[in-house]
Design an enzyme around this catalytic site. Structure first.
Site, mmCIF file in Angstrom:
data_model
loop_
_atom_site.group_PDB
_atom_site.id
_atom_site.type_symbol
_atom_site.label_atom_id
_atom_site.label_comp_id
_atom_site.label_asym_id
_atom_site.label_seq_id
_atom_site.Cartn_x
_atom_site.Cartn_y
_atom_site.Cartn_z
ATOM 1 N N GLU A 183 0.101 4.366 -0.926
ATOM 2 C CA GLU A 183 1.150 3.610 -0.863
ATOM 3 C C GLU A 183 1.111 2.101 -0.034
ATOM 4 O O GLU A 183 2.067 1.443 -0.019
ATOM 5 C CB GLU A 183 2.568 4.380 0.131
ATOM 6 C CG GLU A 183 1.977 4.555 1.552
ATOM 7 C CD GLU A 183 3.155 5.503 2.169
ATOM 8 O OE1 GLU A 183 3.416 5.200 3.363
ATOM 9 O OE2 GLU A 183 3.724 6.508 1.334
ATOM 10 N N HIS A 184 -0.053 2.069 0.686
ATOM 11 C CA HIS A 184 -0.567 0.799 1.204
ATOM 12 C C HIS A 184 -1.005 -0.472 0.399
ATOM 13 O O HIS A 184 -0.590 -1.495 0.529
ATOM 14 C CB HIS A 184 -1.476 0.976 2.243
ATOM 15 C CG HIS A 184 -1.072 2.040 3.264
ATOM 16 N ND1 HIS A 184 -1.715 3.028 3.926
ATOM 17 C CD2 HIS A 184 0.303 2.314 3.928
ATOM 18 C CE1 HIS A 184 -1.231 3.926 4.750
ATOM 19 N NE2 HIS A 184 0.158 3.322 4.766
ATOM 20 N N HIS A 185 -1.686 -0.054 -0.640
ATOM 21 C CA HIS A 185 -2.240 -0.872 -1.649
ATOM 22 C C HIS A 185 -2.013 -0.778 -2.948
ATOM 23 O O HIS A 185 -2.421 -1.441 -3.847
ATOM 24 C CB HIS A 185 -3.949 -0.915 -1.471
ATOM 25 C CG HIS A 185 -4.276 -1.383 0.099
ATOM 26 N ND1 HIS A 185 -4.574 -0.439 0.932
ATOM 27 C CD2 HIS A 185 -4.454 -2.430 0.941
ATOM 28 C CE1 HIS A 185 -4.920 -0.781 2.293
ATOM 29 N NE2 HIS A 185 -4.650 -1.932 2.211
ATOM 30 N N GLN B 71 -2.682 10.878 1.976
ATOM 31 C CA GLN B 71 -3.208 11.879 1.771
ATOM 32 C C GLN B 71 -2.754 12.791 2.786
ATOM 33 O O GLN B 71 -2.312 14.123 2.575
ATOM 34 C CB GLN B 71 -4.840 11.932 1.949
ATOM 35 C CG GLN B 71 -5.463 13.062 1.890
ATOM 36 C CD GLN B 71 -6.827 13.172 1.851
ATOM 37 O OE1 GLN B 71 -7.400 12.087 1.300
ATOM 38 N NE2 GLN B 71 -7.487 14.066 2.264
ATOM 39 N N HIS C 177 -10.927 7.522 -1.485
ATOM 40 C CA HIS C 177 -9.763 6.334 -1.583
ATOM 41 C C HIS C 177 -10.611 5.243 -2.295
ATOM 42 O O HIS C 177 -11.346 4.737 -1.523
ATOM 43 C CB HIS C 177 -9.322 6.422 -0.315
ATOM 44 C CG HIS C 177 -8.477 7.669 0.030
ATOM 45 N ND1 HIS C 177 -6.930 7.633 0.105
ATOM 46 C CD2 HIS C 177 -8.897 8.714 0.547
ATOM 47 C CE1 HIS C 177 -6.629 8.480 0.618
ATOM 48 N NE2 HIS C 177 -7.736 9.558 0.747
ATOM 49 N N CYS D 220 -9.250 2.449 -2.043
ATOM 50 C CA CYS D 220 -8.893 1.111 -1.194
ATOM 51 C C CYS D 220 -10.069 1.170 0.006
ATOM 52 O O CYS D 220 -10.306 -0.013 0.596
ATOM 53 C CB CYS D 220 -7.667 1.519 -0.463
ATOM 54 S SG CYS D 220 -7.484 3.070 0.457
#
Length: 206
Positions: free
Chosen positions: A95-97, A135, A163, A165
């Site tokens: 949800e961050h990147h 996660q 991940h 990211c």
């Protein structure tokens, strides 16, 4: 403020979900922002394709994990030992990147009053994975869904993932994995039960 941003701002103020046309317009805006031409031949249909792909990649939002686990089977010949489904593959997006993370989920529980169909545990993983996630949150959500639906004597969930990211941007460390786990009931209270679970989910050649 351009017309696309105005559309999204008005949708946010109205508290409504943007239309498909607005979503496609947003993709066009991103393509132009990147410095490319959204009207050139190779990109002309990209907004439509991206939105269609997102419908599949984020199909978990309308799914109710409680409904997926609602049907249980009580005629199991008196079986009360651990039920384990290992190596449930998943793909999600942070949800961050909004970049992918993917890996495997291992789920175990001790039945209390019946068992759930084995495929339903994989469906629960999909319901949570196909959303914008972290996660840690996904690990907790899977555990809570099983706890709430089955009232088992214990639940163990372990998630191991890579991940993008971390691999594609930022520190750019390929091949590193992140592990998260959550234990309830017998798995939380008894170290021997946690060890039993961990021994069963350790890789055997993967």
């Amino acid at each position: 403020m351009d017309s696309t941003l105005k559309l999204f701002s008005s949708a946010a103020v109205a508290g409504r979900r943007p239309s498909r046309e607005e979503a496609e317009a947003a993709v066009r805006t991103l393509i132009a922002w990147l410095g490319d031409d959204p009207d050139r031949e190779g990109l002309r249909d990209t907004p439509r394709r991206v939105v269609s792909a997102y419908e599949e990649l984020y199909a978990g939002y309308p799914q109710d994990p409680g409904t997926l686990l609602a049907r249980t089977f009580k005629d199991v010949g008196g079986y009360h030992d651990m039920v384990l489904v290992r190596d449930i593959a998943f793909y999600s997006h942070c949800e961050h990147h909004m970049l992918p993370f993917f890996g495997h989920v291992h789920i175990a529980y001790y039945p209390n009053d019946g068992v759930v169909g084995l495929s339903k545990m994989a469906r629960v993983v999909e319901a949570f994975a196909r959303r914008l996630q972290t996660q840690e949150t996904m690990t907790a959500q899977i555990t809570d869904a099983l706890e709430n639906a089955l009232s088992p004597r214990g639940v163990a969930v372990m998630v191991e993932a890579e991940h993008m990211c971390m691999s594609m941007r930022g520190v750019q460390k390929q091949g590193s994995s992140t592990m998260t786990s959550r234990f309830t009931g017998l798995f939380h209270e008894e170290a021997a039960e946690r060890e039993k679970f961990l021994n069963l989910v350790r890789p055997t050649g993967r």
